[in-house]
Design a protein around this motif. Structure first.
Motif, PDB file in Angstrom:
ATOM      1  N   ALA A  72     -14.146 -14.251 -67.097  1.00 40.93           N
ATOM      2  CA  ALA A  72     -12.985 -14.726 -67.853  1.00 40.93           C
ATOM      3  C   ALA A  72     -12.065 -13.561 -68.196  1.00 40.93           C
ATOM      4  CB  ALA A  72     -13.453 -15.426 -69.128  1.00 40.93           C
ATOM      5  N   LEU A  73     -12.652 -12.453 -68.577  1.00 42.33           N
ATOM      6  CA  LEU A  73     -11.874 -11.263 -68.886  1.00 42.33           C
ATOM      7  C   LEU A  73     -11.140 -10.762 -67.642  1.00 42.33           C
ATOM      8  CD1 LEU A  73     -11.142  -9.139 -70.995  1.00 42.33           C
ATOM      9  CD2 LEU A  73     -13.273  -7.947 -70.438  1.00 42.33           C
ATOM     10  N   ALA A  74     -11.806 -10.819 -66.490  1.00 45.21           N
ATOM     11  CA  ALA A  74     -11.176 -10.391 -65.239  1.00 45.21           C
ATOM     12  C   ALA A  74      -9.986 -11.265 -64.887  1.00 45.21           C
ATOM     13  CB  ALA A  74     -12.202 -10.420 -64.104  1.00 45.21           C
ATOM     14  N   ALA A  75     -10.093 -12.557 -65.143  1.00 45.39           N
ATOM     15  CA  ALA A  75      -8.989 -13.467 -64.859  1.00 45.39           C
ATOM     16  C   ALA A  75      -7.782 -13.136 -65.734  1.00 45.39           C
ATOM     17  CB  ALA A  75      -9.427 -14.917 -65.087  1.00 45.39           C
ATOM     18  N   GLY A  76      -8.023 -12.890 -67.013  1.00 45.31           N
ATOM     19  CA  GLY A  76      -6.932 -12.537 -67.908  1.00 45.31           C
ATOM     20  C   GLY A  76      -6.319 -11.194 -67.554  1.00 45.31           C
ATOM     21  N   ARG A  77      -7.140 -10.255 -67.132  1.00 42.57           N
ATOM     22  CA  ARG A  77      -6.639  -8.931 -66.747  1.00 42.57           C
ATOM     23  C   ARG A  77      -5.757  -9.035 -65.505  1.00 42.57           C
ATOM     24  NH1 ARG A  77      -8.534  -4.894 -63.271  1.00 42.57           N
ATOM     25  NH2 ARG A  77      -7.936  -2.776 -63.902  1.00 42.57           N
ATOM     26  N   ALA A  78      -6.182  -9.831 -64.523  1.00 46.57           N
ATOM     27  CA  ALA A  78      -5.390 -10.002 -63.304  1.00 46.57           C
ATOM     28  C   ALA A  78      -4.051 -10.657 -63.605  1.00 46.57           C
ATOM     29  CB  ALA A  78      -6.174 -10.832 -62.286  1.00 46.57           C
ATOM     30  N   GLN A  79      -4.050 -11.617 -64.512  1.00 47.49           N
ATOM     31  CA  GLN A  79      -2.800 -12.290 -64.873  1.00 47.49           C
ATOM     32  C   GLN A  79      -1.858 -11.327 -65.579  1.00 47.49           C
ATOM     33  OE1 GLN A  79      -3.252 -15.739 -67.353  1.00 47.49           O
ATOM     34  NE2 GLN A  79      -1.243 -16.549 -66.818  1.00 47.49           N
ATOM     35  N   ALA A  80      -2.394 -10.488 -66.456  1.00 50.63           N
ATOM     36  CA  ALA A  80      -1.564  -9.512 -67.160  1.00 50.63           C
ATOM     37  C   ALA A  80      -0.989  -8.484 -66.185  1.00 50.63           C
ATOM     38  CB  ALA A  80      -2.384  -8.816 -68.244  1.00 50.63           C
ATOM     39  N   ARG A  81      -1.771  -8.083 -65.205  1.00 51.26           N
ATOM     40  CA  ARG A  81      -1.272  -7.142 -64.192  1.00 51.26           C
ATOM     41  C   ARG A  81      -0.086  -7.748 -63.448  1.00 51.26           C
ATOM     42  NH1 ARG A  81      -1.846  -6.612 -58.707  1.00 51.26           N
ATOM     43  NH2 ARG A  81      -1.723  -4.480 -57.872  1.00 51.26           N
ATOM     44  N   GLY A  82      -0.227  -9.013 -63.039  1.00 51.35           N
ATOM     45  CA  GLY A  82       0.864  -9.669 -62.335  1.00 51.35           C
ATOM     46  C   GLY A  82       2.109  -9.784 -63.188  1.00 51.35           C
ATOM     47  N   ALA A  83       1.938 -10.118 -64.459  1.00 56.21           N
ATOM     48  CA  ALA A  83       3.081 -10.248 -65.363  1.00 56.21           C
ATOM     49  C   ALA A  83       3.771  -8.903 -65.550  1.00 56.21           C
ATOM     50  CB  ALA A  83       2.624 -10.810 -66.707  1.00 56.21           C
ATOM     51  N   ALA A  84       2.984  -7.824 -65.642  1.00 52.39           N
ATOM     52  CA  ALA A  84       3.569  -6.494 -65.815  1.00 52.39           C
ATOM     53  C   ALA A  84       4.385  -6.091 -64.599  1.00 52.39           C
ATOM     54  CB  ALA A  84       2.471  -5.472 -66.084  1.00 52.39           C
ATOM     55  N   LEU A  85       3.900  -6.383 -63.420  1.00 50.36           N
ATOM     56  CA  LEU A  85       4.634  -6.054 -62.202  1.00 50.36           C
ATOM     57  C   LEU A  85       5.922  -6.860 -62.107  1.00 50.36           C
ATOM     58  CD1 LEU A  85       1.616  -5.770 -59.756  1.00 50.36           C
ATOM     59  CD2 LEU A  85       3.246  -3.937 -60.271  1.00 50.36           C
ATOM     60  N   ARG A  86       5.865  -8.131 -62.440  1.00 46.55           N
ATOM     61  CA  ARG A  86       7.075  -8.950 -62.402  1.00 46.55           C
ATOM     62  C   ARG A  86       8.078  -8.510 -63.464  1.00 46.55           C
ATOM     63  NH1 ARG A  86       3.356 -13.148 -61.187  1.00 46.55           N
ATOM     64  NH2 ARG A  86       3.216 -13.713 -63.382  1.00 46.55           N
ATOM     65  N   ALA A  87       7.565  -7.916 -64.562  1.00 42.30           N
ATOM     66  CA  ALA A  87       8.447  -7.454 -65.626  1.00 42.30           C
ATOM     67  C   ALA A  87       9.124  -6.135 -65.282  1.00 42.30           C
ATOM     68  CB  ALA A  87       7.666  -7.310 -66.926  1.00 42.30           C
ATOM     69  N   GLY A  88       8.693  -5.476 -64.199  1.00 36.57           N
ATOM     70  CA  GLY A  88       9.364  -4.249 -63.781  1.00 36.57           C
ATOM     71  C   GLY A  88       8.472  -3.061 -63.559  1.00 36.57           C
ATOM     72  N   SER A  89       7.177  -3.143 -63.863  1.00 40.23           N
ATOM     73  CA  SER A  89       6.277  -2.025 -63.612  1.00 40.23           C
ATOM     74  C   SER A  89       6.156  -1.762 -62.119  1.00 40.23           C
ATOM     75  CB  SER A  89       4.877  -2.324 -64.170  1.00 40.23           C
ATOM     76  OG  SER A  89       4.879  -2.360 -65.571  1.00 40.23           O
ATOM     77  N   THR A  90       6.012  -0.498 -61.758  1.00 46.04           N
ATOM     78  CA  THR A  90       5.709  -0.158 -60.376  1.00 46.04           C
ATOM     79  C   THR A  90       4.197  -0.134 -60.198  1.00 46.04           C
ATOM     80  OG1 THR A  90       5.612   2.211 -60.820  1.00 46.04           O
ATOM     81  CG2 THR A  90       7.763   1.287 -60.214  1.00 46.04           C
ATOM     82  N   THR A  91       3.766  -0.083 -58.960  1.00 49.06           N
ATOM     83  CA  THR A  91       2.337   0.034 -58.675  1.00 49.06           C
ATOM     84  C   THR A  91       1.781   1.301 -59.301  1.00 49.06           C
ATOM     85  OG1 THR A  91       2.615  -1.167 -56.600  1.00 49.06           O
ATOM     86  CG2 THR A  91       0.595   0.112 -56.855  1.00 49.06           C
ATOM     87  N   GLU A  92       2.539   2.405 -59.208  1.00 47.29           N
ATOM     88  CA  GLU A  92       2.087   3.661 -59.799  1.00 47.29           C
ATOM     89  C   GLU A  92       2.036   3.569 -61.319  1.00 47.29           C
ATOM     90  OE1 GLU A  92       0.790   6.386 -58.423  1.00 47.29           O
ATOM     91  OE2 GLU A  92       0.840   5.151 -56.610  1.00 47.29           O
ATOM     92  N   GLY A  93       2.994   2.856 -61.898  1.00 50.70           N
ATOM     93  CA  GLY A  93       2.971   2.669 -63.335  1.00 50.70           C
ATOM     94  C   GLY A  93       1.742   1.904 -63.790  1.00 50.70           C
TER      95      GLY A  93
END
Length: 330
Positions: A87-108
């Motif tokens: 469950a924690l992994a699912a939430g972490r993956a969703q947060a990663r996707g949201a951060a990238l869509r918000a403007g984070s780069t892969t390196e960020g």
């Protein structure tokens, strides 16, 4: 990222802050802005699993940091059962996707992850604070485990996840799309979760493809996602067909099997169609792509007048949906 044909970096979400040394050693706090307790992600993973887009994006980098801290602490200290860890992994993956869509780069994102893991490494496994945070995670999971269906919305399309049981094969994680007069359902399907990667196409003219292949960016030949912008076009407005690099930087996976599609997997309203199964390696590669990217399902025909038809799929939160399905597989 390609912007007007030239490679330029995307905006970084607090990359410098993510790499700063921690002043509150041993405390699970975010380095972005004012210190925030890692436990604040709990409401997002629990009853608000699919949060409003504005909320998810505004705190996306914080959420990713906080969930990574707890995931890393779990790896080192054995805090959770496999179900809670999933469950924690699912939430972490969703947060990663949201951060990238918000403007984070892969390196960020990598910088934030390094900072989070460094923070977790300094936490004492037996500390009262960590045990308190771990209990909050478990409490959130008590509600989360009751969710059997959810949706992950991207810029263009959405993934729909279903981890219910049953006696018939069903779509476990699916995205539906139209291409020309034809339609396709694509994702993970099977009798049990998480299922296998499949594409089911319905062809208006009754054409029969002899095979299909899945085409995506080759991570070993590229530095990151390609998102071709024109003028002041916003990223979320970029059509899916402009979210892939040139042919020399692509990789493909041929379908392993073809069969007439069963009624349980056909696009809504379709009476006939063809199902293609892709290898497990394609699932791993797809899950590792940037959520803003797209992939192509190319249906191949023997008719030389139209040898192929292309359907585009937004990567979106495929990885988060896959992690959600893992709960039912345990």
């Amino acid at each position: 990222m390609l912007v007007n044909g030239e490679a330029t970096p995307a905006a970084v979400v607090s990359r410098d802050a993510a790499e700063e040394p921690f002043k509150n050693e041993g405390r699970m706090t975010s380095t972005r802005g004012k210190a925030r307790p890692a436990s604040r992600w709990m409401g997002f993973v629990g009853a608000a699993l699919v949060a409003a887009p504005g909320m998810a994006h505004a705190r996306a980098a914080d959420l990713f940091f906080e969930r990574t801290v707890m995931s890393a602490a779990d790896e080192r200290c054995g805090l959770f059962t496999p179900e809670v860890s999933a469950a924690l992994a699912a939430g972490r993956a969703q947060a990663r996707g949201a951060a990238l869509r918000a403007g984070s780069t892969t390196e960020g994102i990598k910088a934030i992850e390094r900072a989070a893991r460094a923070q977790a490494a300094r936490i004492v496994c037996g500390s009262a604070e960590l045990q308190q945070e771990a209990q909050r995670v478990r409490s959130a999971f008590a509600g989360y485990q009751n969710y059997t269906r959810t949706s992950y919305r991207g810029d263009v399309s959405a993934w729909h996840a279903d981890r219910n049981g049953g006696r018939r094969a069903r779509w476990r994680l699916v995205q539906d799309t139209s291409f020309g007069r034809d339609r396709m359902s694509f994702g993970l399907a099977g009798l049990e979760s998480p299922g296998v990667l499949m594409a089911v196409g319905q062809f208006e003219d009754g054409a029969t493809p002899y095979s299909a292949r899945l085409i995506m960016r080759d991570g070993e030949r590229t530095m990151g996602p390609y998102l071709s912008r024109r003028g002041g076009e916003a990223l979320k407005m970029i059509p899916l067909e402009r979210r892939l690099p040139q042919s020399g930087q692509l990789k493909s996976f041929m379908a392993e099997a073809r069969s007439p599609a069963g009624s349980d997997l056909l696009p809504k309203g379709a009476k006939t169609g063809w199902a293609f199964r892709f290898p497990a390696a394609a699932v791993r590669e797809l899950a590792g792509l940037d959520p803003r990217e797209a992939v192509i399902v190319e249906f191949l025909f023997a008719d030389h007048r139209q040898a192929a038809r292309h359907a585009y799929v937004e990567v979106g939160d495929f990885a988060a949906g896959q992690a959600f399905l893992q709960l039912a597989a345990r």
